[in-house]
Design an enzyme around this catalytic site. Structure first.
Site, short mmCIF file in Angstrom:
data_model
loop_
_atom_site.label_atom_id
_atom_site.label_comp_id
_atom_site.label_asym_id
_atom_site.label_seq_id
_atom_site.Cartn_x
_atom_site.Cartn_y
_atom_site.Cartn_z
CG MET A 1 43.75 35.48 -3.39
SD MET A 1 44.58 34.04 -4.10
CE MET A 1 45.58 33.54 -2.70
NE ARG B 1 27.28 37.69 14.31
CZ ARG B 1 27.66 36.52 14.80
NH1 ARG B 1 28.21 35.64 13.98
NH2 ARG B 1 27.52 36.24 16.07
CB THR C 1 47.36 35.71 -13.40
OG1 THR C 1 47.00 36.34 -12.16
CG2 THR C 1 46.95 36.62 -14.54
CB ILE C 2 43.21 33.69 -10.08
CG1 ILE C 2 43.98 34.34 -8.92
CG2 ILE C 2 43.51 32.20 -10.16
CD1 ILE C 2 43.56 33.87 -7.54
CG ASP C 3 45.64 38.47 -9.31
OD1 ASP C 3 44.75 38.09 -8.54
OD2 ASP C 3 46.84 38.53 -8.99
CG HIS D 1 48.72 41.48 -3.58
ND1 HIS D 1 48.66 41.88 -2.27
CD2 HIS D 1 49.07 40.17 -3.56
CE1 HIS D 1 48.98 40.88 -1.49
NE2 HIS D 1 49.23 39.82 -2.25
N GLY E 1 52.28 34.59 -15.26
CA GLY E 1 51.64 35.89 -15.14
C GLY E 1 52.60 37.03 -15.42
CB THR F 1 55.88 34.31 -15.68
OG1 THR F 1 55.74 33.73 -14.38
CG2 THR F 1 56.28 33.24 -16.68
NE ARG G 1 31.83 36.85 14.31
CZ ARG G 1 31.65 37.69 15.32
NH1 ARG G 1 32.05 38.96 15.17
NH2 ARG G 1 31.12 37.30 16.45
#
Length: 358
Positions: free
Chosen positions: A179, A172, A135-137, A181, A112, A115, A276
């Protein structure tokens, strides 16, 4: 030719499929004129000279296997040109020595953002490098898709899908922390795909009052529940106005394990409803790659092998307009691809009646 292959950074779905794509193409086109070396645990193996010769059978039956057969590790870019106290050599110098000593004609690097910064550094220092975007992002510059992203969407969507029945049964509000950031691609796509009611991503700072209003509006229209897809890197509108130093200090003092728990507390106070939190965490980047990622990694692998055969180095293979194209590493390294706040996908979410938390 001597080809060294390594996988670096966090693991994700499709790493083995991508390795297979490169290796099978090289073996098919070059036969016994190529020797592939597996470098263990990413850049660590290159630093320490930890590698082994691989054979065609090593790449058999790994198309659907999760993780990476080579192992991986994180080696921060900022440490690459610093020497440890007990060594006069930097990590970069040690990697260059490994390349010279073994006589690698090319390094194939899968990873990613961090790297790719190191891959570009190696390229600038004379190493022949070809990279594949992982990358999953989905936050790597220069490619429309990274492999691992579509598989992670499937998992995050499945989690939110499953929460629906519990949220409905108990009337609820549920928060599912996804994920991501610095970029909200995964949260945005999974949120839309699974019918979340509120989507909160780092690129669009949230207002707890705006989210509470969206929840209350659903309640007033007879809806029994609400589901929020929240990126782990979500920030409030107040935090968005802070300097980096102020933000870091504020987060260090935050008495919650993650941002979702803070949002849950804020909403509980504003709405009086029971909240929750569900955090699927690393589950999102584990397991077998989905068929779409198997196809994408195979295409990336073929394109990377073709660059090697043609001795075109210093490139990342990328998807643009449904074509696999080479993108110079110098254009990729250090750049983050974030969600445009006014982009087509965000506009689509709003048109569907989803709140973006602002």
């Amino acid at each position: 030719m001597k080809i060294g292959m390594l996988t670096s950074g966090g693991d994700c779905q499709g790493l083995n499929a991508a390795l297979r794509g490169v290796a099978k193409t090289l073996y098919n086109e070059l036969g016994n004129k190529v020797t592939i070396y597996g470098i263990r645990d990413g850049y660590r193996g290159l630093i320490e000279g930890d590698y082994h010769v691989m054979s065609p059978k090593d790449f058999s039956d790994i198309l659907t296997v999760g993780g990476t057969i080579l192992g991986t590790s994180r080696q921060p870019f900022k440490e690459m040109q610093k020497a440890k106290e007990d060594s006069e050599e930097t990590k970069l110098e040690k990697m260059l020595k490994t390349v010279r000593d073994e006589g690698f004609d090319c390094l194939v690097i899968l990873g990613g953002n961090g790297t790719h910064k190191t891959a570009n550094l190696l390229s600038q220092n004379g190493v022949n490098v070809v990279t594949l975007p992982k990358t999953i992002d989905n936050d790597l510059w220069g490619t429309e898709l990274t492999f691992g992203f579509q598989s992670a969407i499937d998992i995050a969507s499945a989690v939110i899908d499953s929460i629906h029945s519990t949220a409905f049964s108990h009337s609820r509000v549920f928060i599912v922390e996804v994920m991501g950031h610095k970029a909200g691609w995964l949260t945005l796509y999974a949120g839309i795909a699974s019918g979340a009611d509120v989507i909160v991503i780092p690129e669009i700072p949230y207002s707890a009052k705006a989210i509470a209003k969206a929840i209350q509006k659903r309640e007033q229209s007879g809806k029994r529940f609400s589901i929020l897809a929240v990126a782990e890197g979500a920030i409030s509108q107040e935090e968005a106005k802070m300097s980096k130093k102020e933000f870091k200090a504020a987060r260090e003092k935050m008495p919650y394990p993650s941002i979702s728990y803070r949002i849950a507390d804020e909403l509980r106070e504003l709405t009086g409803q029971e909240i929750r939190v569900t955090i699927p965490g690393h589950y999102q980047r584990g397991g077998a790659p989905c068929p779409a990622d198997r196809l994408l990694t195979s295409r990336f692998g073929v394109a990377a092998a073709q660059l090697i055969r043609e001795k075109k180095y210093g490139y990342m293979v990328a998807l643009q307009n449904d074509r696999i194209v080479p993108v110079p590493l110098s254009e990729v390294a250090g750049k983050l691809k974030t969600v445009p706040p006014d982009g087509e996908v965000v506009r689509a979410a709003r048109a569907l009646g989803l709140s973006m938390g602002d």
